[in-house]
Design a protein around this motif. Structure first.
Motif, PDB file in Angstrom:
ATOM      1  N   THR A  42      40.803  35.807  56.713  1.00  0.00           N
ATOM      2  CA  THR A  42      41.545  35.331  57.886  1.00  0.00           C
ATOM      3  C   THR A  42      43.002  34.999  57.568  1.00  0.00           C
ATOM      4  OG1 THR A  42      40.770  33.078  57.486  1.00  0.00           O
ATOM      5  CG2 THR A  42      39.472  34.443  59.006  1.00  0.00           C
ATOM      6  N   HIS A  43      43.424  35.099  56.311  1.00  0.00           N
ATOM      7  CA  HIS A  43      44.835  34.873  55.987  1.00  0.00           C
ATOM      8  C   HIS A  43      45.660  36.116  56.300  1.00  0.00           C
ATOM      9  CE1 HIS A  43      48.225  34.791  52.922  1.00  0.00           C
ATOM     10  NE2 HIS A  43      48.566  33.937  53.873  1.00  0.00           N
ATOM     11  N   ALA A  44      45.354  37.228  55.650  1.00  0.00           N
ATOM     12  CA  ALA A  44      46.127  38.454  55.886  1.00  0.00           C
ATOM     13  C   ALA A  44      45.252  39.696  55.863  1.00  0.00           C
ATOM     14  CB  ALA A  44      47.263  38.574  54.881  1.00  0.00           C
ATOM     15  N   HIS A  56      35.333  35.635  47.868  1.00  0.00           N
ATOM     16  CA  HIS A  56      36.650  35.508  47.245  1.00  0.00           C
ATOM     17  C   HIS A  56      37.582  36.601  47.745  1.00  0.00           C
ATOM     18  CE1 HIS A  56      39.545  36.381  43.945  1.00  0.00           C
ATOM     19  NE2 HIS A  56      39.723  35.088  44.067  1.00  0.00           N
ATOM     20  N   CYS A  57      38.794  36.197  48.089  1.00  0.00           N
ATOM     21  CA  CYS A  57      39.795  37.168  48.520  1.00  0.00           C
ATOM     22  C   CYS A  57      40.678  37.548  47.335  1.00  0.00           C
ATOM     23  CB  CYS A  57      40.648  36.586  49.636  1.00  0.00           C
ATOM     24  SG  CYS A  57      41.922  37.747  50.175  1.00  0.00           S
ATOM     25  N   PRO A  58      40.817  38.844  47.047  1.00  0.00           N
ATOM     26  CA  PRO A  58      41.603  39.278  45.890  1.00  0.00           C
ATOM     27  C   PRO A  58      43.114  39.193  46.104  1.00  0.00           C
ATOM     28  CG  PRO A  58      40.849  41.186  47.098  1.00  0.00           C
ATOM     29  CD  PRO A  58      40.218  39.979  47.757  1.00  0.00           C
ATOM     30  N   CYS A  59      43.553  39.052  47.341  1.00  0.00           N
ATOM     31  CA  CYS A  59      44.998  39.122  47.598  1.00  0.00           C
ATOM     32  C   CYS A  59      45.739  37.835  47.248  1.00  0.00           C
ATOM     33  CB  CYS A  59      45.246  39.514  49.041  1.00  0.00           C
ATOM     34  SG  CYS A  59      44.763  41.220  49.365  1.00  0.00           S
ATOM     35  N   HIS A  60      45.269  36.694  47.757  1.00  0.00           N
ATOM     36  CA  HIS A  60      45.951  35.432  47.488  1.00  0.00           C
ATOM     37  C   HIS A  60      44.981  34.338  47.068  1.00  0.00           C
ATOM     38  CE1 HIS A  60      48.226  37.634  50.705  1.00  0.00           C
ATOM     39  NE2 HIS A  60      49.121  37.586  49.744  1.00  0.00           N
ATOM     40  N   GLY A  61      43.740  34.714  46.769  1.00  0.00           N
ATOM     41  CA  GLY A  61      42.804  33.784  46.135  1.00  0.00           C
ATOM     42  C   GLY A  61      42.006  32.855  47.025  1.00  0.00           C
TER      43      GLY A  61
HETATM   44  S1  FES Z   1      44.707  37.804  52.446  1.00  0.00           S
HETATM   45 FE1  FES Z   1      43.140  36.537  51.690  1.00  0.00          FE
HETATM   46  S2  FES Z   1      44.147  34.836  50.847  1.00  0.00           S
HETATM   47 FE2  FES Z   1      45.725  36.057  51.633  1.00  0.00          FE
END
Ligand code: FES
Length: 96
Positions: A42-44, A56-61
């Motif tokens: 839900t961040h990006a 776990h999201c690999p993009c920004h943790g």
């Molecule tokens: S897209 Fe997942 S933490 Fe930024």
């Protein structure tokens, strides 16, 4: 899928409420118990994976609770959408 395992699916009928993508992760949380959630962060909108304890999201943790979808660490301010699951001898069914 063994307990602790996970699978990504992309049903054409699903669109998550934040990113508008059809990414779903199904996790075998314990014997006979499954969780299914949108796997678009839900961040990006990067695709999250299951690391054995959390999503776990690999993009920004960012990390998310595998049962509630709630963000437990990181930049995401919204929860992952949780979907209903039903398991029988033939498989696991996810209701988007
Ligand atoms: S897209 Fe997942 S933490 Fe930024």
């Amino acid at each position: 899928m063994n307990s602790g395992g996970s699978a990504q699916i992309q049903p054409s009928s699903y669109s998550d409420p934040v990113c508008g993508q059809n990414n779903i992760i199904v996790v075998h949380t314990s014997a006979g118990t499954y969780a299914a959630l949108s796997s678009s962060c839900t961040h990006a909108c990067c695709v999250v994976s299951f690391n054995g304890t959390a999503l776990h999201c690999p993009c920004h943790g960012a990390t998310f609770d595998v049962t509630t979808g709630k963000c437990t660490n990181g930049r995401a301010s919204q929860s992952l959408q949780v979907l209903q699951t039903c398991a029988d001898a033939n498989g696991v069914y996810v209701t988007p």
